[in-house]
Scaffold this active site. Structure first.
Site, PDB file in Angstrom:
ATOM      1  N   ARG A 122       0.774  -0.586   0.240  1.00 37.88           N
ATOM      2  CA  ARG A 122       0.093   0.181  -0.121  1.00 37.88           C
ATOM      3  C   ARG A 122       0.748   0.964   0.138  1.00 37.88           C
ATOM      4  NH1 ARG A 122      -3.100  -2.263   5.542  1.00 37.88           N
ATOM      5  NH2 ARG A 122      -2.006  -3.742   5.183  1.00 37.88           N
ATOM      6  N   ASN A 127      -6.540  -5.232  17.499  1.00 36.42           N
ATOM      7  CA  ASN A 127      -5.524  -5.827  17.407  1.00 36.42           C
ATOM      8  C   ASN A 127      -4.319  -4.569  17.254  1.00 36.42           C
ATOM      9  OD1 ASN A 127      -3.093  -7.300  17.590  1.00 36.42           O
ATOM     10  ND2 ASN A 127      -3.626  -8.493  15.608  1.00 36.42           N
TER      11      ASN A 127
HETATM   12  C1  UD1 Z   1      -1.990  -6.994  11.372  1.00 31.10           C
HETATM   13  C2  UD1 Z   1      -2.653  -7.746  11.970  1.00 31.10           C
HETATM   14  C3  UD1 Z   1      -3.485  -6.712  12.373  1.00 31.10           C
HETATM   15  C4  UD1 Z   1      -3.989  -6.029  13.296  1.00 31.10           C
HETATM   16  C5  UD1 Z   1      -2.832  -4.825  12.546  1.00 31.10           C
HETATM   17  C6  UD1 Z   1      -1.752  -3.592  14.018  1.00 31.10           C
HETATM   18  C7  UD1 Z   1      -2.465  -9.780  10.582  1.00 31.10           C
HETATM   19  C8  UD1 Z   1      -3.148 -10.741  10.405  1.00 31.10           C
HETATM   20  N1  UD1 Z   1      -2.629  -8.361  11.208  1.00 31.10           N
HETATM   21  O1  UD1 Z   1      -2.148  -6.278  10.199  1.00 31.10           O
HETATM   22  O2  UD1 Z   1      -4.361  -7.406  13.473  1.00 31.10           O
HETATM   23  O3  UD1 Z   1      -4.585  -5.483  13.465  1.00 31.10           O
HETATM   24  O4  UD1 Z   1      -1.634  -5.586  12.147  1.00 31.10           O
HETATM   25  O5  UD1 Z   1      -1.394  -3.149  13.079  1.00 31.10           O
HETATM   26  O6  UD1 Z   1      -0.708 -10.066  11.633  1.00 31.10           O
HETATM   27  N2  UD1 Z   1       5.128  -9.145   8.070  1.00 31.10           N
HETATM   28  C9  UD1 Z   1       5.909  -9.970   7.792  1.00 31.10           C
HETATM   29  N3  UD1 Z   1       5.702 -10.491   7.278  1.00 31.10           N
HETATM   30  C10 UD1 Z   1       4.831 -11.110   6.273  1.00 31.10           C
HETATM   31  C11 UD1 Z   1       3.474 -10.241   6.658  1.00 31.10           C
HETATM   32  C12 UD1 Z   1       3.709  -9.404   7.381  1.00 31.10           C
HETATM   33  O7  UD1 Z   1       6.781  -9.771   8.712  1.00 31.10           O
HETATM   34  O8  UD1 Z   1       4.730 -11.800   5.319  1.00 31.10           O
HETATM   35  C13 UD1 Z   1       4.922  -7.917   8.698  1.00 31.10           C
HETATM   36  C14 UD1 Z   1       4.552  -5.990   8.274  1.00 31.10           C
HETATM   37  O9  UD1 Z   1       5.965  -5.667   7.342  1.00 31.10           O
HETATM   38  C15 UD1 Z   1       4.299  -5.778   8.911  1.00 31.10           C
HETATM   39  C16 UD1 Z   1       3.518  -6.582  10.381  1.00 31.10           C
HETATM   40  O10 UD1 Z   1       4.182  -7.703  10.262  1.00 31.10           O
HETATM   41  O11 UD1 Z   1       5.361  -4.710   9.602  1.00 31.10           O
HETATM   42  C17 UD1 Z   1       1.805  -6.425  10.379  1.00 31.10           C
HETATM   43  O12 UD1 Z   1       1.914  -6.832   8.689  1.00 31.10           O
HETATM   44  P1  UD1 Z   1       0.608  -5.944   7.542  1.00 31.10           P
HETATM   45  O13 UD1 Z   1       0.977  -5.939   6.337  1.00 31.10           O
HETATM   46  O14 UD1 Z   1       1.337  -4.019   8.009  1.00 31.10           O
HETATM   47  O15 UD1 Z   1      -0.520  -5.966   8.721  1.00 31.10           O
HETATM   48  P2  UD1 Z   1      -1.791  -5.290   8.998  1.00 31.10           P
HETATM   49  O16 UD1 Z   1      -2.537  -5.348   7.813  1.00 31.10           O
HETATM   50  O17 UD1 Z   1      -1.636  -4.221   9.415  1.00 31.10           O
HETATM   51 MG    MG Z   2       0.094  -3.159   9.131  1.00 34.69          MG
END
Ligand code: UD1
Ligand code: MG
Length: 458
Positions: free
Chosen positions: A15, A168
């Protein structure tokens, strides 16, 4: 019992529409991930970071930071990111704090309170939640008679579920034992075909573990950055906090909504900051200064009682006390301006030391030079420091007078108490207490215009 902190920072950050990994975008002038790592450092918690997108960039950016780096090559979701880092949580009775890498406004206090809350309850898993007026994008947290029920991601939530404003934060404290035994039970049967870490608490609940839900008060602190709009929102808050901290310390800021003060800036009391001033990261500014409109200061130190006039750009410089700078001055890296010196309009300095009381009031370039006490540098003086291949130094003694429009062709030295006549090109050293002049003697040819057929009267 030990707690370690795993930061998930490998996400695609789709995004953001950026080639830079999301967690290295800056808030308050500091990369988001480094803001989080500063908290773990001050709490003395060992950290690990999961990186993915543009791994090499991340690895470089974290050089010198004490943390363990894990590489998640295929980004299959937050639970998958935790699986990648399995070497990080091998001792069953220890705990792992897991947080996203994209929450720049987190505070030390929040983390401390959350950990204390979990340990007091001896929970196997704790989830940090908060209520928000705009839950869009967050996982919704559901409870049943005060006990944890489930987390539903935005993309998987129905209309009714979306109305739930308990969300969350993405921050959890897991007893390592539950990660070791049950993380592999998370599947990817959801809208995004990802392994969600948010599914683990429900799985654990089914196995009879204790899950504690911590409700934090200040929703701002947990804002996540997923797009450029959220980035600017978080940046605004970070800057506002820095401005309020400066005001609490006795700094006057006029029209603060136009002023930018980044992280790691200290400003002494009774300094006055006018509208549209930018103070970037890593500045120390003393007491009683006046910083006028449009000044941009970064990576610099300023003593006490200086006036930085309008639109001056100060980068990597050190200015002592009672100095006057600008308007429209440009102080570049390794400039040192001692007490009571003046650097006026359209003066550029670089690797220049101006000792006490030096005045360079107008239109001058001073590079690779040292200028002794009380010397006056006339308008239009230029240190010719570059011969096309190498840089050379100019040394000007104390109490000298450098006439306007002088070029000092470096390397060159001017002794103390010497004078340079205006319009000179100085190519040789000038001994102390002398006058150097190099301009061509003036000629007068009377009646020359008339001889050329031009008029000399109306
Ligand atoms: C996530 C949570 C959501 C929460 C929100 C808070 C999940 C499925 N959802 O959503 O419940 O309300 O954060 O901000 O966890 N990342 C990895 N590897 C991956 C995917 C993501 O390291 O394969 C990391 C991203 O870099 C990021 C974090 O995990 O820093 C969260 O991922 P993001 O895609 O931002 O999840 P949200 O949609 O924000
Ligand atoms: Mg996030």
């Amino acid at each position: 019992m030990k707690i370690k902190w795993l930061i998930l920072a490998a996400g695609e950050g789709k995004r953001m529409k950026s080639s830079l990994p999301k967690v290295f975008h800056k808030v308050g002038g500091t990369p988001i991930l480094l803001r989080i790592l500063q908290i773990s450092e001050s709490l003395n918690i060992e950290t690990g970071v999961v990186l993915g997108k543009n791994f090499e960039y991340g690895e470089k950016a974290l050089k010198g930071v004490k943390t363990k780096i894990f590489k998640q090559s295929a980004r299959l979701g937050t639970a998958h990111a935790v699986m990648i880092a399995k070497e990080f949580y091998t001792i069953p009775d220890d705990y792992t704090l897991i947080s996203p890498g994209d929450t720049p406004l987190l505070t030390e206090k929040d983390i401390k309170r959350f950990i204390d809350f979990s340990l007091e309850r001896n929970a196997d898993t704790s989830i940090l939640t908060f209520r928000t007026s705009n839950p869009e994008g967050y996982g919704r947290v559901f409870e049943n008679n005060g006990a944890f029920a489930k987390i539903v991601e935005e993309k998987d939530a129905g209309e009714e579920e979306k109305k739930n404003n308990l969300v969350n934060s993405g921050i959890y404290l897991f007893k390592n034992m539950v990660l070791l035994k049950h993380l592999n039970e998370v599947n990817n049967n959801n809208a995004q075909k990802e392994y969600y870490l948010t599914d683990l608490p429900s799985i654990l609940k089914k196995h009879g573990y204790t899950i504690a839900v911590f409700k934090a008060g200040n929703e701002e602190n947990f804002f996540g950055v997923n797009d450029r709009i959220q980035l600017s929102l978080c940046d605004n808050i970070a800057i506002k906090r820095n401005i309020e901290k400066a005001m609490e310390n006795g700094v006057t800021i006029y029209q603060p909504h136009t002023v930018r003060i980044e992280d790691n800036v200290e400003i002494g009391s009774d300094t006055i900051i006018h509208p549209h001033v930018v103070i970037e990261r890593n500045c120390i500014i003393g007491k009683g200064n006046i910083i006028k409109t449009g000044a941009i200061i970064s990576n610099s130190e300023i003593g006490d009682n200086c006036v930085i006039h309008e639109y001056s750009h100060i980068d990597g410089a050190k200015i002592l006390s009672n100095c006057k700078i600008g308007p429209f001055a440009r102080l570049r890296p390794q400039t040192v301006i001692h007490d009571q010196a003046k650097v006026g309009n359209f003066v550029e300095t670089k690797k220049a030391t101006l000792h006490r009381g030096v005045k360079a009031s107008h239109l001058t370039y001073l590079g690779d030079c040292e200028i002794g006490e009380n010397t006056n540098i006339g308008a239009g003086t230029i240190t010719c420091n570059y011969d096309g291949e190498k840089k050379h130094r100019t040394e000007i003694g104390a109490n000298c007078f450098i006439g306007s429009d002088t070029q000092l062709v470096a390397p060159v030295k001017i002794g103390d108490f010497s004078y340079i006549g205006a319009g000179s090109t100085i190519t040789q050293d000038v001994p102390e207490c002398s006058l150097a002049l190099s301009r061509v003697k003036q000629k007068i040819i009377a009646g020359w215009p008339e001889k050329k057929g031009k008029k000399c009267s109306k």
